[in-house]
Design a protein around this motif. Structure first.
Motif, PDB file in Angstrom:
ATOM      1  N   TYR A  59       0.830  -1.210   0.000  1.00 17.20           N
ATOM      2  CA  TYR A  59       0.000   0.000   0.000  1.00 17.20           C
ATOM      3  C   TYR A  59       0.861   1.257   0.000  1.00 17.20           C
ATOM      4  CZ  TYR A  59      -4.815  -1.633   0.259  1.00 17.20           C
ATOM      5  OH  TYR A  59      -6.050  -2.159  -0.053  1.00 17.20           O
ATOM      6  N   ALA A  60       1.962   1.228   0.744  1.00 20.36           N
ATOM      7  CA  ALA A  60       2.854   2.386   0.779  1.00 20.36           C
ATOM      8  C   ALA A  60       3.437   2.675  -0.598  1.00 20.36           C
ATOM      9  CB  ALA A  60       3.976   2.154   1.786  1.00 20.36           C
ATOM     10  N   ALA A  61       3.571   1.639  -1.422  1.00 21.88           N
ATOM     11  CA  ALA A  61       4.119   1.790  -2.775  1.00 21.88           C
ATOM     12  C   ALA A  61       3.043   2.089  -3.811  1.00 21.88           C
ATOM     13  CB  ALA A  61       4.882   0.528  -3.161  1.00 21.88           C
ATOM     14  N   GLY A  62       1.805   2.309  -3.360  1.00 19.35           N
ATOM     15  CA  GLY A  62       0.725   2.655  -4.281  1.00 19.35           C
ATOM     16  C   GLY A  62       0.054   1.477  -4.942  1.00 19.35           C
ATOM     17  N   ARG A  63       0.270   0.278  -4.388  1.00 19.06           N
ATOM     18  CA  ARG A  63      -0.344  -0.922  -4.952  1.00 19.06           C
ATOM     19  C   ARG A  63      -1.433  -1.460  -4.015  1.00 19.06           C
ATOM     20  NH1 ARG A  63       5.279  -1.382  -6.325  1.00 19.06           N
ATOM     21  NH2 ARG A  63       5.728  -2.528  -4.409  1.00 19.06           N
ATOM     22  N   THR A  64      -2.236  -2.384  -4.534  1.00 22.55           N
ATOM     23  CA  THR A  64      -3.334  -2.962  -3.766  1.00 22.55           C
ATOM     24  C   THR A  64      -3.117  -4.462  -3.664  1.00 22.55           C
ATOM     25  OG1 THR A  64      -4.837  -1.264  -4.634  1.00 22.55           O
ATOM     26  CG2 THR A  64      -5.832  -3.187  -3.578  1.00 22.55           C
ATOM     27  N   LEU A 110      -8.137   6.904 -10.504  1.00 26.28           N
ATOM     28  CA  LEU A 110      -7.530   6.355 -11.707  1.00 26.28           C
ATOM     29  C   LEU A 110      -6.118   5.843 -11.452  1.00 26.28           C
ATOM     30  CD1 LEU A 110      -8.583   9.026 -14.361  1.00 26.28           C
ATOM     31  CD2 LEU A 110      -9.835   6.990 -13.607  1.00 26.28           C
ATOM     32  N   SER A 111      -5.389   6.525 -10.586  1.00 18.04           N
ATOM     33  CA  SER A 111      -4.016   6.107 -10.296  1.00 18.04           C
ATOM     34  C   SER A 111      -3.553   6.716  -8.985  1.00 18.04           C
ATOM     35  CB  SER A 111      -3.062   6.515 -11.433  1.00 18.04           C
ATOM     36  OG  SER A 111      -2.996   7.926 -11.539  1.00 18.04           O
ATOM     37  N   ILE A 112      -2.499   6.114  -8.438  1.00 14.86           N
ATOM     38  CA  ILE A 112      -1.885   6.582  -7.193  1.00 14.86           C
ATOM     39  C   ILE A 112      -0.387   6.704  -7.451  1.00 14.86           C
ATOM     40  CG2 ILE A 112      -1.469   6.027  -4.755  1.00 14.86           C
ATOM     41  CD1 ILE A 112      -4.066   4.162  -5.157  1.00 14.86           C
ATOM     42  N   THR A 113       0.173   7.864  -7.153  1.00 14.29           N
ATOM     43  CA  THR A 113       1.593   8.117  -7.401  1.00 14.29           C
ATOM     44  C   THR A 113       2.281   8.402  -6.073  1.00 14.29           C
ATOM     45  OG1 THR A 113       0.949   9.113  -9.517  1.00 14.29           O
ATOM     46  CG2 THR A 113       3.234   9.410  -8.812  1.00 14.29           C
ATOM     47  N   PRO A 114       2.910   7.408  -5.456  1.00 16.67           N
ATOM     48  CA  PRO A 114       3.511   7.612  -4.134  1.00 16.67           C
ATOM     49  C   PRO A 114       4.617   8.662  -4.105  1.00 16.67           C
ATOM     50  CG  PRO A 114       3.290   5.278  -4.629  1.00 16.67           C
ATOM     51  CD  PRO A 114       3.011   6.017  -5.896  1.00 16.67           C
ATOM     52  N   VAL A 115       5.430   8.744  -5.169  1.00 17.80           N
ATOM     53  CA  VAL A 115       6.551   9.682  -5.163  1.00 17.80           C
ATOM     54  C   VAL A 115       6.047  11.116  -5.029  1.00 17.80           C
ATOM     55  CG1 VAL A 115       8.494  10.590  -6.475  1.00 17.80           C
ATOM     56  CG2 VAL A 115       8.016   8.134  -6.487  1.00 17.80           C
ATOM     57  N   GLN A 116       5.041  11.467  -5.814  1.00 16.12           N
ATOM     58  CA  GLN A 116       4.443  12.800  -5.711  1.00 16.12           C
ATOM     59  C   GLN A 116       3.358  12.858  -4.634  1.00 16.12           C
ATOM     60  OE1 GLN A 116       4.853  11.325  -8.859  1.00 16.12           O
ATOM     61  NE2 GLN A 116       6.702  12.543  -9.248  1.00 16.12           N
ATOM     62  N   ASN A 117       3.001  11.696  -4.097  1.00 12.72           N
ATOM     63  CA  ASN A 117       1.965  11.596  -3.074  1.00 12.72           C
ATOM     64  C   ASN A 117       0.635  12.154  -3.570  1.00 12.72           C
ATOM     65  OD1 ASN A 117       0.961  10.802  -0.578  1.00 12.72           O
ATOM     66  ND2 ASN A 117       1.460  12.757   0.409  1.00 12.72           N
ATOM     67  N   THR A 118       0.289  11.817  -4.808  1.00 10.58           N
ATOM     68  CA  THR A 118      -0.964  12.299  -5.387  1.00 10.58           C
ATOM     69  C   THR A 118      -1.895  11.144  -5.719  1.00 10.58           C
ATOM     70  OG1 THR A 118      -0.016  12.280  -7.618  1.00 10.58           O
ATOM     71  CG2 THR A 118       0.105  14.349  -6.390  1.00 10.58           C
ATOM     72  N   VAL A 119      -3.178  11.461  -5.644  1.00 11.39           N
ATOM     73  CA  VAL A 119      -4.233  10.552  -6.076  1.00 11.39           C
ATOM     74  C   VAL A 119      -4.923  11.221  -7.259  1.00 11.39           C
ATOM     75  CG1 VAL A 119      -6.404   9.432  -5.451  1.00 11.39           C
ATOM     76  CG2 VAL A 119      -4.554   9.607  -3.768  1.00 11.39           C
TER      77      VAL A 119
END
Length: 362
Positions: A89-94, A256-265
């Motif tokens: 989850y921390a890496a933006g995956r499910t 639509l997507s999760i970008t952990p580096v930018q911390n955006t949804v």
């Protein structure tokens, strides 16, 4: 054969153990203690892995008149399932923790220990069919668990037994009642066993801490709101977005997507969820690695729809091109590949989804 029956405390594993006894095997029951503090896991009908489940498993073993033990697997479970869940989850995956538990605990750690102790196989109550190394869907498609077993290697399948694959859940309950097993009417477990209150978002916040960021519109790039942690979202999610204003056309938005580096949804319309190509890594093939593209069916999440596809093996995974677009395909989930068969679709293998894209024009 000497058989170790993994007894969760539910009706399925109890009946599976009973059938192994009826088949003439030398059966020993074992319950896996997966928490250092079982009270922290769910109780009653809401989950598994509780003290209540341990007692139910012991009572079932007593009825079957088989030896019974409790194995402490809490450390392995925390490392291989819970920590993996949090990291994904921390890496933006499910992730799918049940799939990981089957892979790392029940058919790795447990099977390895069982073989070291002289057992020939591990029997479980999974609803799937296994014969001569061929894994198929259960006859009860509503309860089929072949998806979460598709991570097993051929050598692990060789040490597994699934006696319930030819039986519906209602038939399993009726058989348990005839056998005098007290778990005959015990409700099925649901959700994630190690999240005691069912609040996945709260659990992840406690594990990872708050990490505020932006919720962004995919089309305009406009910031629509804020979140306390991108880990609380998953691709395809519609509810709980907390957006300050509706879309101009009044239609709902989806993740639509999760970008952990930018911390955006990133959010947008439902049509933007449609994909027709799925890429995956860490493949596991049940009967040898294919070396050329082939037609098949794929399932992209547990109990999800099945899609006709062409799968192309790659150096480190596979690419699946779907005949029809799918929605809400989340990185971190498994893609499971099946060969259509009138006798029950055959599991060919699985891989972990890394990316899903739309290649065809609308």
């Amino acid at each position: 054969m000497r058989v170790l029956a993994a007894m969760s405390g539910g009706v399925d594993s109890a009946v599976a153990a009973a059938r192994a006894v009826d088949a003439g095997h030398d059966v020993t029951g074992v319950h896996l203690a997966l928490s250092a503090n079982p009270q922290a896991y769910r109780t009653g009908a809401r989950g598994c892995c509780t003290l209540e489940d341990s007692r139910d498993a012991r009572r079932a073993a007593d009825v079957l008149d088989i030896p019974f033990y409790v194995w402490d697997m809490a450390e392995e479970f925390r490392e291989d399932v819970v920590d993996d869940f949090v990291a994904e989850y921390a890496a933006g995956r499910t992730p799918n923790p049940c799939l990981r538990c089957n892979e790392k605990i029940k058919f790795a750690a447990v099977l390895d220990r069982a073989r070291a102790l002289g057992f020939d196989a591990v029997v479980t109550g999974h609803h799937a069919r296994l014969s001569d190394g061929v894994l198929r869907r259960s006859v009860d498609l509503a309860k089929d668990q072949s998806y979460v077993l598709a991570v097993l290697r051929p050598d692990q399948l060789a040490g597994a037994m699934f006696p319930l694959g030819d039986t519906t859940k209602s038939e399993v309950r009726a058989e348990a009642a005839r056998r005098g097993l007290a778990v005959a009417d015990k409700p099925d477990s649901h959700d994630i066993c190690f999240i005691a209150d069912g609040d996945t978002r709260g659990f992840l916040a406690r594990e990872l801490g708050e990490a505020p960021g932006d919720i962004v519109d995919a089309e305009s790039g406009e910031v629509l709101g804020r979140h306390d942690g991108a880990y609380a979202y998953t691709v395809g999610q519609r509810k709980g977005l907390g957006l300050g204003r509706p879309a101009p056309d009044g239609r709902p938005r989806y993740v639509l997507s999760i970008t952990p580096v930018q911390n955006t949804v990133t959010v947008g319309p439902v049509e933007a969820l449609e994909v027709d190509e799925v890429r995956a890594d860490r493949p596991v093939w049940t009967n040898g690695s294919p070396d050329a593209a082939f037609d098949c069916r794929v399932q992209l999440r547990a109990h999800g729809a099945v899609f006709d596809a062409t799968v192309q093996p790659t150096a480190d995974g596979l690419v699946a091109r779907l005949a029809e677009p799918a929605r809400g395909v989340a990185p971190g989930q498994a893609i499971v590949v099946y060969r259509p068969d009138p006798a029950g679709d055959v599991v060919l293998g699985s891989a972990t989804i890394t990316e899903a894209v739309r290649t065809a024009t609308v």
